[in-house]
Design an enzyme around this catalytic site. Sequence first.
Site, PDB file in Angstrom:
ATOM      1  N   GLU A  15       0.818  -1.212   0.000  1.00 27.64           N
ATOM      2  CA  GLU A  15       0.000   0.000   0.000  1.00 27.64           C
ATOM      3  C   GLU A  15       0.851   1.262   0.000  1.00 27.64           C
ATOM      4  OE1 GLU A  15      -4.077  -1.604   2.178  1.00 27.64           O
ATOM      5  OE2 GLU A  15      -2.416  -0.954   3.424  1.00 27.64           O
ATOM      6  N   GLY A  81     -12.682  -4.491   2.308  1.00 26.66           N
ATOM      7  CA  GLY A  81     -13.670  -5.426   1.774  1.00 26.66           C
ATOM      8  C   GLY A  81     -15.035  -4.743   1.731  1.00 26.66           C
ATOM      9  N   MET A 197      -9.144  -3.138   8.812  1.00 25.93           N
ATOM     10  CA  MET A 197      -8.635  -3.540  10.128  1.00 25.93           C
ATOM     11  C   MET A 197      -7.878  -2.434  10.871  1.00 25.93           C
ATOM     12  SD  MET A 197      -7.587  -7.442   9.034  1.00 25.93           S
ATOM     13  CE  MET A 197      -7.119  -7.952  10.672  1.00 25.93           C
ATOM     14  N   GLU A 198      -7.928  -1.206  10.367  1.00 28.43           N
ATOM     15  CA  GLU A 198      -7.117  -0.151  11.003  1.00 28.43           C
ATOM     16  C   GLU A 198      -7.794   1.207  11.163  1.00 28.43           C
ATOM     17  OE1 GLU A 198      -5.993  -1.657   8.059  1.00 28.43           O
ATOM     18  OE2 GLU A 198      -4.813  -3.210   9.037  1.00 28.43           O
ATOM     19  N   ASP A 221     -11.988  -6.526  -2.445  1.00 25.73           N
ATOM     20  CA  ASP A 221     -12.728  -7.804  -2.429  1.00 25.73           C
ATOM     21  C   ASP A 221     -14.110  -7.512  -1.872  1.00 25.73           C
ATOM     22  OD1 ASP A 221     -10.727  -7.781   0.151  1.00 25.73           O
ATOM     23  OD2 ASP A 221     -12.723  -8.446   0.702  1.00 25.73           O
TER      24      ASP A 221
HETATM   25  N1  ADE Z   1      -9.235  -5.385   3.979  1.00 28.85           N
HETATM   26  C1  ADE Z   1      -9.411  -5.738   2.693  1.00 28.85           C
HETATM   27  N2  ADE Z   1     -10.314  -6.718   2.579  1.00 28.85           N
HETATM   28  C2  ADE Z   1     -10.724  -7.020   3.832  1.00 28.85           C
HETATM   29  C3  ADE Z   1     -11.623  -7.966   4.375  1.00 28.85           C
HETATM   30  N3  ADE Z   1     -12.295  -8.797   3.580  1.00 28.85           N
HETATM   31  N4  ADE Z   1     -11.775  -7.990   5.726  1.00 28.85           N
HETATM   32  C4  ADE Z   1     -11.088  -7.148   6.513  1.00 28.85           C
HETATM   33  N5  ADE Z   1     -10.217  -6.241   6.064  1.00 28.85           N
HETATM   34  C5  ADE Z   1     -10.033  -6.164   4.727  1.00 28.85           C
END
Ligand code: ADE
Length: 252
Positions: A15, A81, A197-198, A221
């Site tokens: 990233e 995501g 996640m951050e 995704d």
């Molecule tokens: N970052 C990118 N894709 C993710 C996902 N599916 N779950 C959590 N963090 C993500």
Amino acid sequence: MNEKRIGILGAMPEEIHGIVSLLKDKKEVVKGMRTYYTGTINDVEVVVVFSRWGKVASATTVTHLIVEFKITQLIFTGVAGAISRDLNIGDVIIASSLVQHDMDARPIMDRFEIPLLGKTMLFPPKDLLDNAMDCIGKLVADKSLIHLLSLKQQEVFSLYEQKVVVGQIASGDQFFSSNLQKENLLAALSDVLCVEMEGAAVAQVCFEYDVPYVVIRTISDIANEDSVVDFKEFVSQVASKFGVEIIRKLVK
Ligand code: ADE
């Protein structure tokens, strides 16, 4: 008044490595298992670093950026995501609010409430949000981001159209890889656009230190059973290219 110094944070090497290559007068400082790259982009002083995954890693890294490098604002750039059904791989999300979806001190506090802060949602300042909307809106409108990809890559990711959407991002120490996880999250937080996640941890630290911030995420995704494969492909082929262009436009 401090000189402007912008912290640029991602969670993974992919990233930020393109962004690091933009730096003029680049120097490196290694501390706490992180490499901080200092230099300038568009004649603005910046410090670029990847935090590693998760809330603890990102919170400690942004604290270091604030306390040791004295950044005056923070840009988080990375992938997420999709939770909203209206989003596709490649869409760009700018957070207007952030929530820690795994924060749960019930029955002592409300679900999602950050202890002692009395807040569940954190809101990035409007001026940084408006600037991000303006800059990324232009990149999306003239297809500059999509055109960074080869025709083959556009085909692989079905990335012919792209949207920029402003809204809620949820963060927690979980990688989402099933429709059930998505449904459970939406049942509790119906406005969430995407999950990562951050971001909300970074937002908490920036709020507590009164440092303006913006969180920008590209959908890698759709947080379902295909997410592991889609995520890995997107991160290795696309994330860095989009990150570079977004930062080049945003930093001024
Ligand atoms: N970052 C990118 N894709 C993710 C996902 N599916 N779950 C959590 N963090 C993500």
